[in-house]
Design an enzyme around this catalytic site. Structure first.
Site, short mmCIF file in Angstrom:
data_model
loop_
_atom_site.label_atom_id
_atom_site.label_comp_id
_atom_site.label_asym_id
_atom_site.label_seq_id
_atom_site.Cartn_x
_atom_site.Cartn_y
_atom_site.Cartn_z
N LYS A 45 6.07 13.08 -1.24
CA LYS A 45 6.22 12.00 -2.22
C LYS A 45 5.29 10.89 -1.71
O LYS A 45 5.62 10.14 -0.81
CB LYS A 45 7.68 11.52 -2.29
CG LYS A 45 7.89 10.41 -3.32
CD LYS A 45 7.82 9.07 -2.65
CE LYS A 45 7.85 7.90 -3.58
NZ LYS A 45 6.57 7.60 -4.24
N HIS A 46 4.12 10.85 -2.30
CA HIS A 46 3.12 9.88 -1.84
C HIS A 46 3.35 8.54 -2.56
O HIS A 46 4.11 8.48 -3.53
CB HIS A 46 1.71 10.42 -2.12
CG HIS A 46 0.71 10.04 -1.07
ND1 HIS A 46 0.78 8.87 -0.37
CD2 HIS A 46 -0.39 10.70 -0.59
CE1 HIS A 46 -0.23 8.81 0.50
NE2 HIS A 46 -0.94 9.92 0.40
N SER A 72 2.88 5.54 -5.05
CA SER A 72 2.60 5.70 -6.47
C SER A 72 1.18 5.30 -6.87
O SER A 72 0.73 5.63 -7.97
CB SER A 72 3.60 4.88 -7.29
OG SER A 72 4.89 5.41 -7.11
N GLU A 104 8.36 5.82 10.61
CA GLU A 104 7.23 5.04 11.12
C GLU A 104 7.11 3.82 10.22
O GLU A 104 6.64 3.92 9.10
CB GLU A 104 5.93 5.85 11.03
CG GLU A 104 5.92 7.16 11.78
CD GLU A 104 5.74 6.97 13.27
OE1 GLU A 104 5.64 5.81 13.73
OE2 GLU A 104 5.71 7.97 13.98
N LEU A 105 7.57 2.67 10.73
CA LEU A 105 7.68 1.51 9.83
C LEU A 105 6.65 0.44 10.17
O LEU A 105 5.61 0.73 10.74
CB LEU A 105 9.12 1.00 9.89
CG LEU A 105 10.17 2.10 9.66
CD1 LEU A 105 11.57 1.55 9.79
CD2 LEU A 105 9.98 2.80 8.33
N CYS A 160 -0.71 -0.56 9.91
CA CYS A 160 0.54 -0.86 10.62
C CYS A 160 0.26 -1.25 12.07
O CYS A 160 0.91 -2.13 12.61
CB CYS A 160 1.47 0.34 10.58
SG CYS A 160 0.71 1.85 11.17
N GLU A 172 5.50 -9.39 9.28
CA GLU A 172 4.23 -8.66 9.26
C GLU A 172 3.36 -9.24 8.14
O GLU A 172 3.85 -9.45 7.03
CB GLU A 172 4.51 -7.18 8.99
CG GLU A 172 3.27 -6.33 8.87
CD GLU A 172 3.58 -4.86 8.57
OE1 GLU A 172 4.58 -4.58 7.89
OE2 GLU A 172 2.81 -4.01 9.04
P1 NAP Z 1 6.51 0.98 1.11
O1 NAP Z 1 6.72 0.13 -0.06
O2 NAP Z 1 7.65 1.23 2.02
O3 NAP Z 1 5.96 2.38 0.54
C1 NAP Z 1 5.76 3.50 1.37
C2 NAP Z 1 6.32 4.73 0.66
O4 NAP Z 1 7.73 4.62 0.54
C3 NAP Z 1 5.80 4.91 -0.76
O5 NAP Z 1 5.67 6.28 -1.01
C4 NAP Z 1 6.90 4.29 -1.59
O6 NAP Z 1 6.93 4.80 -2.89
C5 NAP Z 1 8.13 4.72 -0.82
N1 NAP Z 1 9.28 3.85 -0.98
C6 NAP Z 1 9.31 2.50 -1.13
N2 NAP Z 1 10.57 2.08 -1.20
C7 NAP Z 1 11.37 3.16 -1.08
C8 NAP Z 1 12.78 3.36 -1.09
N3 NAP Z 1 13.63 2.35 -1.21
N4 NAP Z 1 13.26 4.62 -0.96
C9 NAP Z 1 12.41 5.65 -0.83
N5 NAP Z 1 11.06 5.53 -0.81
C10 NAP Z 1 10.55 4.29 -0.93
O7 NAP Z 1 5.35 0.48 2.01
P2 NAP Z 1 4.02 -0.25 1.58
O8 NAP Z 1 4.29 -1.69 1.45
O9 NAP Z 1 3.40 0.44 0.43
O10 NAP Z 1 3.14 0.08 2.89
C11 NAP Z 1 2.96 -0.81 3.89
C12 NAP Z 1 4.04 -0.70 4.97
O11 NAP Z 1 3.95 0.55 5.62
C13 NAP Z 1 3.78 -1.74 6.05
O12 NAP Z 1 5.00 -2.28 6.50
C14 NAP Z 1 3.12 -0.94 7.14
O13 NAP Z 1 3.20 -1.49 8.42
C15 NAP Z 1 3.86 0.35 7.02
N6 NAP Z 1 3.09 1.41 7.67
C16 NAP Z 1 3.57 1.93 8.84
C17 NAP Z 1 2.84 2.90 9.52
C18 NAP Z 1 3.34 3.50 10.81
O14 NAP Z 1 2.81 4.52 11.22
N7 NAP Z 1 4.31 2.93 11.48
C19 NAP Z 1 1.64 3.35 8.98
C20 NAP Z 1 1.18 2.80 7.80
C21 NAP Z 1 1.92 1.84 7.16
P3 NAP Z 1 6.29 3.97 -4.13
O15 NAP Z 1 4.84 3.82 -3.84
O16 NAP Z 1 6.57 4.83 -5.29
O17 NAP Z 1 7.01 2.64 -4.15
#
Ligand code: NAP
Length: 470
Positions: A157-158, A160, A231-232, A265, A362
């Site tokens: 599930k990538h 969107s 991995e957050l 991240c 962040e």
């Molecule tokens: P995000 O909103 O959490 O989205 C990441 C993935 O999770 C997407 O596929 C999203 O789907 C899904 N998602 C979002 N809310 C969800 C929920 N409540 N239940 C299930 N799935 C859910 O993250 P982002 O803002 O796009 O990405 C940036 C974040 O990722 C930053 O905090 C960054 O630090 C972190 N990150 C961490 C790492 C690591 O390795 N630790 C690497 C890269 C990024 P949708 O797109 O459909 O909303």
């Protein structure tokens, strides 16, 4: 959130998709379940061969895949090309090393009163991977390559906003030779995750993404008693001490903050500088940041492309404004540009206080917070003073100080005199609210293995047909 490709450099929607129905998702889970049984009858060598084929395809298709990623999320074309290469490297790394990593590990049979005892690593079944857009190929690959090598199947599930890259990944593994259903892209929104993870055929989940998404998936997995790797986010410290090579530190700091348009991240986000070298470092760093060229990510002269979404850019700017409104000083950047696309200038902000959002949150864009400290102890206090613990960096030529930083920084990794990066050979992950579990290396592969103890007692070898016949 709609499932669509929107070019962040122009704001134009290029392609949109209807989400898959529940019935389509159920059928895909069924295929993943079936493919897992098929993989049970394959050897590691066979799966390694398919991973090598995937690496060859990635290399051959590097430029068009890179263009797709740049169009979907705005990273520079050169960075996207490098990401395709790195993804191929990860496939080859697991193709070469999986057999060794999955080999039975003998235990001390005498100590456990056995004739033979060993540990066997076996796959567990279909794993749901919820992935972010910022490294749309690499983030998926560092889950998929070890998981498939071990004999698991993947349900992706990538994010969107990167549906075409998501579909490319499914197609890639199929063309490389993996059976139908071994790796499937589910075009669904995040609201579908609960239902998918609750399906008994799905055995585990891995998420790379934000803290709220991690909490949500952790809750579902807890209820369903399923293994997760999370991995957050992170707000990595980058500490500069008086003995550091300041030119080099300021150069690497610029890359560490602005790589991937500031959306990584493990980007260094908080620059914690000893007061003896603060002014000199701040001057060099701000000059480097201000000199970066912001613009069309397809232009080879561009250093920093647009942020991936309008919402993301608004959030970054709100964090900067919050600091400025409370008295912070902007050394460069900080202004919202006019015109199309979601561009944001490289920005350095100092005179931060704990009341400001930037202090502990962040910032997911090319914005650096600069902190002045007067001792090693204060540097550690500020560095460890957030809820995150992903990567960390320290710059010092003092050997003893290097050892102390390695021991005292509360993070999943410590990079001394260099930038935090991920390597297939090294485990990757965080502590505190940056998540748990590890990706990459043998440890990453074993996260989704049944670590099975096998104990064989007396008589097992001689109690076969021959023994009974006597
Ligand atoms: P995000 O909103 O959490 O989205 C990441 C993935 O999770 C997407 O596929 C999203 O789907 C899904 N998602 C979002 N809310 C969800 C929920 N409540 N239940 C299930 N799935 C859910 O993250 P982002 O803002 O796009 O990405 C940036 C974040 O990722 C930053 O905090 C960054 O630090 C972190 N990150 C961490 C790492 C690591 O390795 N630790 C690497 C890269 C990024 P949708 O797109 O459909 O909303």
């Amino acid at each position: 959130m709609s499932i669509a490709t929107t070019n962040p450099a122009t704001g134009q929607v290029l392609k949109s998709y209807d989400p898959m129905s529940d019935e389509q998702v159920d059928a895909a889970i069924g295929r993943a379940h079936l493919a897992f049984r098929q993989l049970h009858d394959t050897t590691v060598a066979q799966r390694a061969g398919w991973l090598t084929a995937a690496a060859d395809l990635l290399d051959a298709e590097r430029d068009e895949t890179a263009r797709l990623m740049t169009t979907e999320m705005g990273k520079t074309y050169a960075a996207a090309q490098a990401e395709v290469g790195k993804s191929a490297t990860a496939c080859r790394f697991y193709a070469t090393n999986a057999e060794r990593m999955l080999a039975d590990e003998p235990a001390d049979a005498d100590a456990v009163k056995a004739t033979r005892a060993f540990v066997r690593y076996q796959p567990i079944g279909p794993v749901l991977a919820v992935m972010p857009w910022n490294f749309p190929l690499w983030q998926v690959m560092r889950f998929a390559a070890p998981a498939l090598a071990a004999g698991n199947t993947g349900l992706l599930k990538h994010a969107s906003n990167v549906p075409q890259t998501a579909l490319y990944l499914e197609d890639l593994f199929r063309r490389a030779g993996f059976p139908e259903g071994a790796f499937t892209t589910l075009l669904v929104g995040s609201e579908a995750v609960d239902r998918i993870l609750s399906d008994p055929r799905v055995r585990a989940a891995t998420l790379t993404g934000s803290e709220p998404a991690g909490r949500s998936i952790g809750q579902i997995a807890g209820r369903e008693l399923k293994k997760t790797v999370l991995e957050l986010g992170g707000s990595d410290p980058f500490v500069v001490m008086p003995s550091a090579d300041l030119d080099r530190a300021a150069e690497v700091a610029t890359t560490a903050r602005c790589q991937n348009n500031g959306q990584s991240c493990i980007a260094a986000k908080r620059f914690i500088v000893h007061t003896d070298v603060f002014d000199e470092f701040a001057g060099k760093f701000a000059a480097n940041m201000a000199a970066l060229r912001v613009g069309d990510p397809m232009d080879p002269g561009t250093d920093v492309g647009p942020l991936a979404s309008e919402r993301g850019r608004a959030e970054v700017h709100a964090q900067v404004r919050d600091a400025v409104d409370q008295g912070a000083t902007v050394l460069c950047g900080g202004e919202l540009p006019e015109g199309d696309g979601w561009f944001y200038p490289p920005t350095v902000v100092t005179d931060l206080t704990p009341r400001m959002r930037m202090w502990a949150e962040e910032v997911f864009g090319p914005v650096a917070g600069l902190y002045r400290v007067s001792s090693y102890a204060e540097a550690i206090e500020v560095a460890n003073g957030t809820t995150f613990g992903l990567g960390s960096n320290a710059w010092t030529r003092d050997r003893q100080e290097q050892e102390r930083f390695a021991a005292d920084l509360d993070a999943g990794s410590v990079f001394i005199n260099g930038m935090t990066t991920s390597h297939p050979e090294l485990p990757f992950g965080g502590v505190k609210n940056s998540g748990y579990g590890r990706e990459l290396s043998a440890l990453g592969m074993r996260e989704f293995c049944n670590i099975k103890t096998v104990w064989v007692g007396e008589g097992a070898a001689s109690a076969g047909a021959g023994a009974h016949a006597e």
